[in-house]
Design an enzyme around this catalytic site. Structure first.
Site, PDB file in Angstrom:
ATOM      1  N   LYS A 196       0.703  -1.165  -0.044  1.00  0.00           N
ATOM      2  CA  LYS A 196       0.019   0.096  -0.079  1.00  0.00           C
ATOM      3  C   LYS A 196       0.831   1.082  -0.009  1.00  0.00           C
ATOM      4  O   LYS A 196       1.673   1.450   0.848  1.00  0.00           O
ATOM      5  CB  LYS A 196      -0.833  -0.041   1.223  1.00  0.00           C
ATOM      6  CG  LYS A 196      -1.818   0.959   1.377  1.00  0.00           C
ATOM      7  CD  LYS A 196      -2.682   0.762   2.523  1.00  0.00           C
ATOM      8  CE  LYS A 196      -3.779   2.023   2.682  1.00  0.00           C
ATOM      9  NZ  LYS A 196      -4.710   1.853   3.775  1.00  0.00           N
ATOM     10  N   LYS A 249      -2.262  -1.568  -4.112  1.00  0.00           N
ATOM     11  CA  LYS A 249      -3.068  -0.258  -4.128  1.00  0.00           C
ATOM     12  C   LYS A 249      -2.141   0.905  -4.189  1.00  0.00           C
ATOM     13  O   LYS A 249      -1.288   0.952  -3.381  1.00  0.00           O
ATOM     14  CB  LYS A 249      -3.820  -0.268  -2.750  1.00  0.00           C
ATOM     15  CG  LYS A 249      -4.804   0.480  -2.405  1.00  0.00           C
ATOM     16  CD  LYS A 249      -5.545   0.292  -0.964  1.00  0.00           C
ATOM     17  CE  LYS A 249      -5.954   1.881  -0.728  1.00  0.00           C
ATOM     18  NZ  LYS A 249      -6.008   1.610   0.847  1.00  0.00           N
TER      19      LYS A 249
HETATM   20  C1  PBG Z   1      -7.745   2.839   5.549  1.00  0.00           C
HETATM   21  C2  PBG Z   1      -7.854   2.696   4.056  1.00  0.00           C
HETATM   22  C3  PBG Z   1      -7.740   3.775   3.095  1.00  0.00           C
HETATM   23  C4  PBG Z   1      -8.033   3.335   1.839  1.00  0.00           C
HETATM   24  C5  PBG Z   1      -8.451   1.903   2.099  1.00  0.00           C
HETATM   25  N1  PBG Z   1      -8.336   1.682   3.411  1.00  0.00           N
HETATM   26  C6  PBG Z   1      -7.289   5.231   3.321  1.00  0.00           C
HETATM   27  C7  PBG Z   1      -5.864   5.648   3.515  1.00  0.00           C
HETATM   28  O1  PBG Z   1      -4.976   4.839   3.730  1.00  0.00           O
HETATM   29  O2  PBG Z   1      -5.699   6.821   3.781  1.00  0.00           O
HETATM   30  C8  PBG Z   1      -8.216   4.184   0.745  1.00  0.00           C
HETATM   31  C9  PBG Z   1      -9.040   3.830  -0.348  1.00  0.00           C
HETATM   32  C10 PBG Z   1      -9.394   4.460  -1.527  1.00  0.00           C
HETATM   33  O3  PBG Z   1      -9.054   5.541  -1.758  1.00  0.00           O
HETATM   34  O4  PBG Z   1     -10.326   4.395  -2.326  1.00  0.00           O
HETATM   35  N2  PBG Z   1      -6.438   2.882   6.032  1.00  0.00           N
END
Ligand code: PBG
Length: 333
Positions: A196, A249
């Site tokens: 991520k 992601k």
């Molecule tokens: C929680 C989380 C996030 C997303 C998914 N789970 C936000 C972040 O990390 O700031 C982002 C999903 C999206 O942008 O569609 N940590």
């Protein structure tokens, strides 16, 4: 006579039926995971301003929503909770009557076969909007793990089929795996958001989940978009710690990483088409600058081609509708 020697690639593109026959990658409704935002309270159906078509729903709207998901034959949802109460230690994230825990029970009572995946994070519950617990401007790693384990356990106790830890704290998969095993939940898989990136494409999500950090940013725990090798280290550790699936992601800007992971790790991979990707397509489509359906399907296909087994997408309901129409129209005449 053709005296010049060249290859005729167009032979295999000569008609729709020929193209159907040689197509290497296909998209089906089974590939889709639909994110759902459940808001504490009553009679709430609030469209996210930066994500037209995406709503925060209170529990009373779930019957309708889950019926639609079932009708569209979507197999899995990714559940996010938006609580009314937040505190330093994100206690509402592991409350057995918390919003996500209630939502899981309700969803399972409507459709027990819908696969419920829960986002296991605390940024929507933590008063400063961080995925770990802050102390003096820093995010504590090991202390946060204890909280994440409690969150995962409470979600599984409520009936979640899969937990998806997304905080990017070191050791989060290990701690959650141990906790689930100690409590007899050996069979619950972990879908780790192991790869991520600290991405600006998450902007609109923070609107959707009310989870913007109140100080600093997430760059001490999420990955640097400039790095590739780091993805191998993160993914390897997560799989060794017990991750059953791996999420990469964001989606479209990280297809190289997705391909790298596909070539290296034999686990199911998920590409997450994040909020910013959704909003960009929506906005351009609203201006009629692009064809929304074609662009969405092409980006899904590109993620599958790069190695994703499935995609998390806010477009899942639209895609399911388009695919079923396409199947119908595509009957050979
Ligand atoms: C929680 C989380 C996030 C997303 C998914 N789970 C936000 C972040 O990390 O700031 C982002 C999903 C999206 O942008 O569609 N940590």
């Amino acid at each position: 006579m053709n005296s010049i020697n060249f290859k005729r690639h167009r032979r295999l593109r000569s008609s729709g039926t020929m193209r159907d026959l040689v197509r290497e990658t296909t998209l089906t409704v089974d590939d889709l995971i639909y994110p759902l935002f459940v808001h504490e309270g009553k009679e709430i159906k609030k469209e996210v301003p930066s994500m037209p078509g995406v709503y925060q729903l209170s529990l009373d709207y779930l019957d309708e929503e889950i019926e639609i998901i079932k009708l569209l034959n979507i197999k899995a949802i990714l559940l996010f909770g938006i609580p009314q109460y937040k505190d330093q230690h994100a206690t509402s994230a592991y409350d057995e009557n918390g919003i996500v825990q209630q939502a899981i029970k309700k969803i399972k009572s409507i459709d027990k076969n819908l696969l419920v995946i829960t986002d296991t994070c605390i940024c929507h519950y933590q008063s400063e909007g961080h995925c770990g617990i802050p102390q003096n401007g820093k995010i504590l790693n090991d202390f946060s793990l204890e909280i994440h384990a409690k969150v995962a356990l409470s979600q599984v106790k409520a009936g979640a089929d899969v937990v998806a830890p997304s905080s990017m704290m070191d050791g989060f998969v290990s701690v959650i795996r141990n906790t689930l095993d100690e409590n007899g939940y050996h069979d619950i898989p972990i879908m780790s958001y192991g790869v991520k990136y600290a991405s600006s494409f998450y902007g609109p999500f923070r609107d959707a989940a009310n989870s913007s950090p109140q100080f600093g940013d997430r760059r001490t725990y999420q990955m640097d978009p400039a790095n590739r090798l780091e993805a191998f280290r993160e993914a390897k550790a997560d799989i060794e710690e017990g991750a059953d699936f791996l999420i990469i992601k964001p989606g479209i800007s990280y297809l190289d990483i997705l391909r790298d992971m596909r070539n290296t790790f034999p686990v199911p991979l998920i590409a997450y088409q994040v909020s910013g990707e959704y909003s960009m397509i929506k906005a351009a489509a609203e201006k009629e600058w692009i064809n929304e359906q074609e662009v969405v399907l092409e980006s899904m296909l590109s993620m599958k081609r790069a190695g994703a087994d499935m995609m998390v997408t806010y477009y899942a309901k639209d895609i399911a509708t388009w695919l079923s129409r396409h199947d119908h129209d595509n009957k050979r005449k």
